[in-house]
Write a protein that holds these residues in place. Structure first.
Motif, PDB file in Angstrom:
ATOM      1  N   GLN A   4       0.854  -1.194   0.000  1.00  0.00           N
ATOM      2  CA  GLN A   4       0.000   0.000   0.000  1.00  0.00           C
ATOM      3  C   GLN A   4       0.885   1.236   0.000  1.00  0.00           C
ATOM      4  O   GLN A   4       1.598   1.476   0.978  1.00  0.00           O
ATOM      5  N   SER A   6       1.501   5.389  -0.309  1.00  0.00           N
ATOM      6  CA  SER A   6       0.849   6.634   0.077  1.00  0.00           C
ATOM      7  C   SER A   6       1.870   7.758   0.072  1.00  0.00           C
ATOM      8  O   SER A   6       3.079   7.512  -0.047  1.00  0.00           O
ATOM      9  N   GLY A   8       1.682  10.640  -1.941  1.00  0.00           N
ATOM     10  CA  GLY A   8       1.683  11.491  -3.124  1.00  0.00           C
ATOM     11  C   GLY A   8       0.854  12.740  -2.919  1.00  0.00           C
ATOM     12  O   GLY A   8       0.139  12.875  -1.920  1.00  0.00           O
ATOM     13  N   LEU A  19       7.256   9.460   0.025  1.00  0.00           N
ATOM     14  CA  LEU A  19       6.328   8.373  -0.241  1.00  0.00           C
ATOM     15  C   LEU A  19       6.613   7.213   0.708  1.00  0.00           C
ATOM     16  O   LEU A  19       7.767   6.969   1.074  1.00  0.00           O
ATOM     17  N   CYS A  21       5.513   2.987   1.475  1.00  0.00           N
ATOM     18  CA  CYS A  21       4.895   1.765   0.956  1.00  0.00           C
ATOM     19  C   CYS A  21       4.998   0.717   2.054  1.00  0.00           C
ATOM     20  O   CYS A  21       6.107   0.300   2.406  1.00  0.00           O
ATOM     21  N   TYR A  96       4.849   3.745  -8.099  1.00  0.00           N
ATOM     22  CA  TYR A  96       4.472   2.411  -7.655  1.00  0.00           C
ATOM     23  C   TYR A  96       5.615   1.789  -6.865  1.00  0.00           C
ATOM     24  O   TYR A  96       6.775   1.884  -7.265  1.00  0.00           O
ATOM     25  N   THR A 112       0.662   5.834  -6.261  1.00  0.00           N
ATOM     26  CA  THR A 112       0.289   7.106  -5.656  1.00  0.00           C
ATOM     27  C   THR A 112       0.742   8.218  -6.590  1.00  0.00           C
ATOM     28  O   THR A 112       1.853   8.185  -7.116  1.00  0.00           O
TER      29      THR A 112
END
Length: 118
Positions: A4, A6, A8, A19, A21, A96, A112
């Motif tokens: 997952q 996030s 951005g 970022l 993940c 990604y 994101t």
């Protein structure tokens, strides 16, 4: 493995973003041996590798982001980060995260969006 991403958003040129993940269904023994990476895909362009970090924390970067981006990992949090500084409009893309297990299996996060305005 479920990744997952996030962090951005919209930022002006010269700004910064970080970022994250997280591997939400990983345990430490699963996450630690995985090689992690960030890729990005700009509109109308192919997906490209931005940065990677292996189990030994060896890092690699695309020439276009060297000196501006930093990839790191926190195995205890099962998370990989991408710190992006001095952002340029050319960095606008969907980012990604990607994980490769010891068996060679590859997993992708949902992406994101990073938008850099001039």
């Amino acid at each position: 493995v479920q990744l997952q991403a996030s962090g951005g958003g919209l930022v002006q040129a010269g700004g910064s973003l970080r970022l994250s993940c997280v591997c939400s269904r990983c345990i430490l023994s699963t996450f630690s041996p995985m090689d992690m990476a960030w890729h990005r895909q700009a509109p109308g362009k192919e997906r490209e590798l931005v940065a990677s970090i292996n189990t030994g924390r060896r890092t690699m970067y695309a020439d276009s982001v060297k000196g501006r981006f930093t990839i790191s990992r926190d195995n205890g949090k099962k998370t990989v980060y991408l710190s992006m500084n001095d952002l340029e409009p050319e960095d606008t893309a969907v980012y990604y995260c990607n994980a490769r297990s010891q068996s060679g299996a590859v997993s992708w996060g949902q992406g994101t969006l990073v938008t850099v305005s001039s």
